[in-house]
Write an enzyme that holds these catalytic residues in place. Structure first.
Site, short mmCIF file in Angstrom:
data_model
loop_
_atom_site.label_atom_id
_atom_site.label_comp_id
_atom_site.label_asym_id
_atom_site.label_seq_id
_atom_site.Cartn_x
_atom_site.Cartn_y
_atom_site.Cartn_z
N TYR A 263 0.83 -1.28 0.05
CA TYR A 263 -0.04 0.02 -0.08
C TYR A 263 0.95 1.46 -0.12
CZ TYR A 263 0.94 0.77 5.11
OH TYR A 263 1.41 1.05 6.20
N ARG B 186 8.40 4.27 -4.62
CA ARG B 186 8.47 3.62 -3.48
C ARG B 186 7.39 2.33 -3.71
NH1 ARG B 186 7.14 5.72 2.37
NH2 ARG B 186 5.17 5.69 1.85
N ARG C 107 -7.41 -21.41 -1.62
CA ARG C 107 -6.41 -20.79 -0.82
C ARG C 107 -5.17 -21.81 -0.79
NH1 ARG C 107 -4.41 -21.59 4.15
NH2 ARG C 107 -3.68 -19.77 5.43
N HIS D 68 -0.78 -21.14 -0.34
CA HIS D 68 0.28 -20.32 -0.10
C HIS D 68 1.25 -19.64 -1.24
CE1 HIS D 68 -0.55 -21.14 4.21
NE2 HIS D 68 0.33 -20.38 4.52
N GLU E 117 12.59 2.32 14.02
CA GLU E 117 11.60 3.31 13.70
C GLU E 117 10.36 3.38 14.55
OE1 GLU E 117 10.14 2.55 9.89
OE2 GLU E 117 9.99 0.62 9.90
C1 LIG Z 1 6.48 1.34 9.66
C2 LIG Z 1 6.54 3.02 9.23
N1 LIG Z 1 7.50 3.55 9.13
C3 LIG Z 1 7.67 4.96 8.55
C4 LIG Z 1 6.47 5.44 8.01
C5 LIG Z 1 6.55 6.82 7.49
O1 LIG Z 1 6.57 6.84 6.18
P1 LIG Z 1 6.09 7.91 5.51
O2 LIG Z 1 6.85 9.26 5.66
O3 LIG Z 1 6.46 7.70 3.87
O4 LIG Z 1 4.65 8.17 5.54
C6 LIG Z 1 5.46 4.87 8.32
C7 LIG Z 1 4.14 5.42 7.45
O5 LIG Z 1 3.02 4.83 7.60
C8 LIG Z 1 5.25 3.20 8.97
O6 LIG Z 1 4.33 2.76 8.49
#
Ligand SMILES: Cc1ncc(COP(=O)(O)O)c(C=O)c1O
Length: 286
Positions: free
Chosen positions: A36, A55, A102, A104, A177
Protein backbone atom coordinates in the site's frame (compact mmCIF):
# COMPACT_ATOMS: atom_id res chain seq x y z
CA UNK A 1 -13.61 9.86 8.75
CA UNK A 2 -14.43 9.13 5.14
CA UNK A 3 -18.06 9.57 4.25
CA UNK A 4 -19.90 6.31 3.55
CA UNK A 5 -21.13 7.62 0.20
CA UNK A 6 -17.71 8.99 -0.85
CA UNK A 7 -16.53 7.50 -4.13
CA UNK A 8 -13.64 5.07 -4.07
CA UNK A 9 -11.79 3.37 -6.92
CA UNK A 10 -11.93 -0.41 -7.06
CA UNK A 11 -10.64 -2.43 -10.02
CA UNK A 12 -11.51 0.06 -12.73
CA UNK A 13 -14.76 1.33 -11.23
CA UNK A 14 -15.73 4.31 -9.08
CA UNK A 15 -18.26 3.19 -6.47
CA UNK A 16 -19.59 4.52 -3.15
CA UNK A 17 -17.41 3.28 -0.27
CA UNK A 18 -20.21 1.20 1.25
CA UNK A 19 -20.79 -0.59 -2.06
CA UNK A 20 -17.15 -1.54 -2.69
CA UNK A 21 -16.82 -5.35 -2.55
CA UNK A 22 -13.99 -7.85 -2.99
CA UNK A 23 -13.90 -11.64 -2.94
CA UNK A 24 -13.23 -13.51 0.32
CA UNK A 25 -10.65 -15.41 -1.73
CA UNK A 26 -8.65 -12.23 -2.23
CA UNK A 27 -5.09 -12.99 -1.13
CA UNK A 28 -4.98 -9.62 0.62
CA UNK A 29 -7.79 -10.84 2.87
CA UNK A 30 -6.44 -14.39 3.29
CA UNK A 31 -2.68 -13.76 3.58
CA UNK A 32 -2.10 -10.00 3.78
CA UNK A 33 -0.54 -10.53 0.34
CA UNK A 34 -0.28 -6.97 -0.93
CA UNK A 35 1.27 -3.53 -0.52
CA UNK A 36 0.00 0.00 0.00
CA UNK A 37 0.84 3.69 -0.10
CA UNK A 38 -0.38 6.73 1.81
CA UNK A 39 0.01 10.01 -0.09
CA UNK A 40 -0.90 13.37 1.47
CA UNK A 41 -2.70 15.89 -0.73
CA UNK A 42 -2.16 19.63 -0.22
CA UNK A 43 -3.87 22.30 -2.31
CA UNK A 44 -5.51 19.51 -4.33
CA UNK A 45 -2.13 18.09 -5.39
CA UNK A 46 -0.59 14.78 -4.23
CA UNK A 47 2.55 15.55 -2.20
CA UNK A 48 5.82 14.01 -3.46
CA UNK A 49 3.85 11.89 -5.91
CA UNK A 50 6.86 10.65 -7.87
CA UNK A 51 8.57 9.47 -4.68
CA UNK A 52 5.45 7.64 -3.50
CA UNK A 53 4.94 5.91 -6.86
CA UNK A 54 8.61 4.83 -6.98
CA UNK A 55 8.33 3.42 -3.46
CA UNK A 56 5.18 1.59 -4.58
CA UNK A 57 7.17 0.06 -7.45
CA UNK A 58 9.86 -1.09 -5.00
CA UNK A 59 7.30 -2.57 -2.60
CA UNK A 60 5.64 -4.41 -5.50
CA UNK A 61 8.98 -5.69 -6.80
CA UNK A 62 9.73 -6.90 -3.25
CA UNK A 63 6.66 -9.16 -3.40
CA UNK A 64 7.21 -10.25 -7.02
CA UNK A 65 4.64 -7.95 -8.59
CA UNK A 66 4.71 -5.00 -10.98
CA UNK A 67 2.47 -1.96 -10.88
CA UNK A 68 -0.86 -2.80 -12.53
CA UNK A 69 -1.21 0.85 -13.62
CA UNK A 70 1.01 3.47 -15.26
CA UNK A 71 1.92 6.69 -13.45
CA UNK A 72 -0.58 8.51 -15.68
CA UNK A 73 -3.35 6.05 -14.81
CA UNK A 74 -2.65 6.44 -11.08
CA UNK A 75 -2.64 10.21 -11.48
CA UNK A 76 -5.98 10.17 -13.33
CA UNK A 77 -7.57 8.10 -10.54
CA UNK A 78 -6.20 10.43 -7.87
CA UNK A 79 -7.53 13.53 -9.71
CA UNK A 80 -10.98 12.00 -9.87
CA UNK A 81 -11.02 11.20 -6.11
CA UNK A 82 -9.46 14.40 -4.72
CA UNK A 83 -12.14 16.90 -3.73
CA UNK A 84 -11.36 20.53 -2.97
CA UNK A 85 -8.20 22.23 -1.74
CA UNK A 86 -8.30 21.05 1.91
CA UNK A 87 -5.62 18.71 3.27
CA UNK A 88 -6.49 15.08 2.55
CA UNK A 89 -4.70 11.83 1.83
CA UNK A 90 -4.87 9.06 -0.72
CA UNK A 91 -4.75 5.47 0.48
CA UNK A 92 -3.95 2.98 -2.26
CA UNK A 93 -3.66 -0.75 -1.94
CA UNK A 94 -2.66 -3.41 -4.44
CA UNK A 95 -3.17 -7.06 -3.52
CA UNK A 96 -2.25 -10.10 -5.57
CA UNK A 97 -5.93 -10.69 -6.21
CA UNK A 98 -8.34 -13.59 -5.79
CA UNK A 99 -7.21 -17.12 -6.70
CA UNK A 100 -9.63 -20.05 -7.15
CA UNK A 101 -8.38 -21.73 -3.95
CA UNK A 102 -6.42 -20.85 -0.82
CA UNK A 103 -2.79 -21.87 -1.33
CA UNK A 104 0.32 -20.12 -0.02
CA UNK A 105 2.24 -20.54 -3.28
CA UNK A 106 1.63 -17.73 -5.74
CA UNK A 107 -0.83 -18.76 -8.46
CA UNK A 108 -0.17 -17.74 -12.08
CA UNK A 109 -2.46 -15.52 -14.06
CA UNK A 110 -4.60 -13.83 -11.43
CA UNK A 111 -5.62 -10.18 -11.65
CA UNK A 112 -4.47 -7.88 -8.83
CA UNK A 113 -7.04 -6.07 -6.74
CA UNK A 114 -6.56 -2.29 -6.83
CA UNK A 115 -8.24 0.00 -4.31
CA UNK A 116 -7.87 3.77 -3.88
CA UNK A 117 -9.62 6.00 -1.37
CA UNK A 118 -9.25 9.71 -0.56
CA UNK A 119 -10.00 10.87 3.03
CA UNK A 120 -9.51 14.00 5.13
CA UNK A 121 -6.30 14.08 7.20
CA UNK A 122 -7.05 13.67 10.92
CA UNK A 123 -5.96 16.60 13.12
CA UNK A 124 -2.29 16.35 14.09
CA UNK A 125 -1.62 16.34 17.87
CA UNK A 126 -0.17 19.64 19.13
CA UNK A 127 2.25 20.04 22.03
CA UNK A 128 4.12 16.77 21.51
CA UNK A 129 3.35 13.12 22.14
CA UNK A 130 4.21 10.40 24.61
CA UNK A 131 6.06 7.35 23.25
CA UNK A 132 7.22 4.04 24.67
CA UNK A 133 10.04 1.77 23.52
CA UNK A 134 9.07 -1.77 22.53
CA UNK A 135 10.91 -4.72 21.05
CA UNK A 136 10.71 -4.71 17.25
CA UNK A 137 8.87 -7.99 16.71
CA UNK A 138 8.26 -7.44 12.98
CA UNK A 139 9.59 -9.50 10.07
CA UNK A 140 12.95 -8.79 8.39
CA UNK A 141 11.64 -7.02 5.29
CA UNK A 142 10.36 -3.80 6.82
CA UNK A 143 11.49 -1.81 3.74
CA UNK A 144 8.43 -3.19 1.91
CA UNK A 145 5.23 -1.27 2.63
CA UNK A 146 3.26 -4.48 3.06
CA UNK A 147 -0.39 -4.55 4.14
CA UNK A 148 0.57 -7.37 6.53
CA UNK A 149 0.59 -5.07 9.57
CA UNK A 150 -0.40 -7.31 12.47
CA UNK A 151 2.80 -6.68 14.46
CA UNK A 152 2.54 -2.91 13.86
CA UNK A 153 -1.08 -3.05 15.02
CA UNK A 154 -0.19 -4.91 18.23
CA UNK A 155 2.79 -2.64 18.91
CA UNK A 156 0.75 0.52 18.43
CA UNK A 157 -1.99 -0.89 20.67
CA UNK A 158 0.58 -1.73 23.36
CA UNK A 159 1.71 1.90 23.18
CA UNK A 160 -1.89 3.13 23.46
CA UNK A 161 -2.52 0.79 26.42
CA UNK A 162 0.44 2.42 28.13
CA UNK A 163 -0.97 5.92 27.53
CA UNK A 164 1.33 6.71 24.58
CA UNK A 165 0.66 7.74 20.99
CA UNK A 166 3.49 5.81 19.35
CA UNK A 167 5.94 2.95 19.93
CA UNK A 168 9.64 3.38 19.18
CA UNK A 169 10.93 -0.02 18.10
CA UNK A 170 14.22 -1.55 19.17
CA UNK A 171 15.90 -4.54 17.48
CA UNK A 172 18.89 -6.11 19.28
CA UNK A 173 19.38 -2.89 21.21
CA UNK A 174 19.30 -0.68 18.06
CA UNK A 175 16.50 1.81 17.40
CA UNK A 176 14.78 1.10 14.08
CA UNK A 177 11.63 3.26 13.64
CA UNK A 178 8.11 3.79 15.00
CA UNK A 179 5.16 1.42 14.62
CA UNK A 180 3.95 3.72 11.81
CA UNK A 181 6.67 6.38 11.57
CA UNK A 182 10.40 7.01 11.27
CA UNK A 183 12.44 8.25 14.20
CA UNK A 184 14.95 11.09 14.67
CA UNK A 185 17.00 12.20 17.65
CA UNK A 186 18.66 15.55 18.23
CA UNK A 187 21.77 15.95 20.40
CA UNK A 188 23.70 19.21 20.68
CA UNK A 189 21.76 20.54 17.66
CA UNK A 190 22.74 17.59 15.45
CA UNK A 191 19.94 15.49 13.96
CA UNK A 192 20.33 11.72 13.49
CA UNK A 193 18.09 9.06 11.98
CA UNK A 194 18.83 5.40 11.19
CA UNK A 195 20.08 4.78 7.63
CA UNK A 196 17.87 3.02 5.10
CA UNK A 197 18.01 -0.75 5.41
CA UNK A 198 15.63 -3.69 5.40
CA UNK A 199 14.88 -2.83 9.06
CA UNK A 200 12.94 0.33 8.27
CA UNK A 201 10.46 1.74 5.81
CA UNK A 202 12.15 4.37 3.62
CA UNK A 203 9.77 7.12 4.76
CA UNK A 204 9.01 9.89 2.29
CA UNK A 205 8.68 12.36 5.18
CA UNK A 206 12.02 11.14 6.59
CA UNK A 207 13.71 11.89 3.28
CA UNK A 208 12.09 15.31 3.14
CA UNK A 209 13.27 16.15 6.66
CA UNK A 210 16.85 15.24 5.66
CA UNK A 211 16.50 17.24 2.43
CA UNK A 212 15.20 20.31 4.29
CA UNK A 213 17.92 19.91 6.95
CA UNK A 214 20.58 20.03 4.25
CA UNK A 215 18.98 22.95 2.43
CA UNK A 216 18.63 25.02 5.61
CA UNK A 217 22.04 24.21 7.10
CA UNK A 218 21.02 21.89 9.97
CA UNK A 219 23.60 19.28 10.94
CA UNK A 220 22.04 15.90 10.09
CA UNK A 221 23.39 12.41 9.67
CA UNK A 222 22.08 8.94 8.93
CA UNK A 223 23.51 6.60 11.54
CA UNK A 224 22.35 3.81 13.77
CA UNK A 225 21.92 4.54 17.46
CA UNK A 226 21.21 2.38 20.46
CA UNK A 227 18.22 2.46 22.77
CA UNK A 228 20.28 4.26 25.48
CA UNK A 229 20.87 7.26 23.20
CA UNK A 230 17.16 8.00 23.38
CA UNK A 231 17.57 8.69 27.11
CA UNK A 232 20.22 11.34 26.58
CA UNK A 233 18.74 12.92 23.44
CA UNK A 234 17.75 16.60 23.67
CA UNK A 235 14.83 15.94 21.30
CA UNK A 236 13.11 12.94 19.70
CA UNK A 237 10.89 13.28 16.61
CA UNK A 238 8.66 10.81 14.76
CA UNK A 239 7.80 11.43 11.09
CA UNK A 240 5.07 10.20 8.78
CA UNK A 241 3.02 11.45 5.86
CA UNK A 242 -0.20 12.12 7.75
CA UNK A 243 1.32 13.17 11.12
CA UNK A 244 4.25 15.09 9.67
CA UNK A 245 6.98 15.66 12.31
CA UNK A 246 5.83 14.93 15.85
CA UNK A 247 8.01 15.85 18.81
CA UNK A 248 8.16 13.21 21.58
CA UNK A 249 8.00 14.97 24.95
CA UNK A 250 7.83 11.90 27.18
CA UNK A 251 9.52 8.53 26.64
CA UNK A 252 8.80 5.49 28.81
CA UNK A 253 7.40 7.84 31.47
CA UNK A 254 10.50 10.11 31.55
CA UNK A 255 10.58 13.68 30.27
CA UNK A 256 12.47 14.25 26.98
CA UNK A 257 14.55 17.47 27.00
CA UNK A 258 12.42 20.06 28.77
CA UNK A 259 9.20 18.14 28.33
CA UNK A 260 8.00 20.35 25.48
CA UNK A 261 8.66 20.55 21.72
CA UNK A 262 12.32 21.55 21.46
CA UNK A 263 13.93 24.46 19.59
CA UNK A 264 15.28 22.29 16.76
CA UNK A 265 11.82 20.81 16.20
CA UNK A 266 10.28 24.31 16.13
CA UNK A 267 12.83 25.35 13.53
CA UNK A 268 12.29 22.22 11.38
CA UNK A 269 8.52 22.51 11.78
CA UNK A 270 8.61 26.09 10.47
CA UNK A 271 10.69 25.04 7.46
CA UNK A 272 8.43 22.02 6.77
CA UNK A 273 5.22 24.07 7.02
CA UNK A 274 6.55 26.77 4.72
CA UNK A 275 7.57 24.09 2.19
CA UNK A 276 4.02 22.67 2.30
CA UNK A 277 2.54 26.15 1.99
CA UNK A 278 4.66 26.91 -1.07
CA UNK A 279 3.18 23.81 -2.73
CA UNK A 280 -0.37 24.91 -1.86
CA UNK A 281 0.38 28.37 -3.27
CA UNK A 282 1.86 26.99 -6.49
CA UNK A 283 -1.16 24.67 -6.89
CA UNK A 284 -3.43 27.75 -6.64
CA UNK A 285 -1.50 29.50 -9.40
CA UNK A 286 -1.43 26.44 -11.67
C1 LIG B 1 6.55 1.46 9.69
C2 LIG B 1 6.53 2.85 9.10
N1 LIG B 1 7.67 3.55 9.06
C3 LIG B 1 7.71 4.80 8.56
C4 LIG B 1 6.56 5.42 8.07
C5 LIG B 1 6.63 6.82 7.53
O1 LIG B 1 6.61 6.83 6.12
P1 LIG B 1 6.07 8.07 5.29
O2 LIG B 1 6.83 9.25 5.76
O3 LIG B 1 6.35 7.74 3.89
O4 LIG B 1 4.60 8.19 5.60
C6 LIG B 1 5.34 4.71 8.08
C7 LIG B 1 4.14 5.34 7.55
O5 LIG B 1 3.06 4.85 7.69
C8 LIG B 1 5.34 3.39 8.60
O6 LIG B 1 4.21 2.68 8.61
Amino acid sequence: MAQADALVYLNGNYVPLTEARISVLDRGFLFGDGVYEVIPVYGGKPFRLGEHLRRLDHSLAGIRMVSPLSDQEWTDIFSRLIEGPHDQYLYLQVTRGAAPARDHAIPAGIEPTVFVQCSPIAPIPVGGIRAVTLEDIRWHWCHIKAITLLSNVLLRQEAVDRGAAEAILVRDGWVTEGAASNVFIVKDEAIATPPKSKDILPGITRDLVLELAEKHGFAAEERNFRREELDTADEIWMSSSTREILPVVELDGAIVGRGEPGPMWRHMQAVYQSYKQSLRDSAKLA
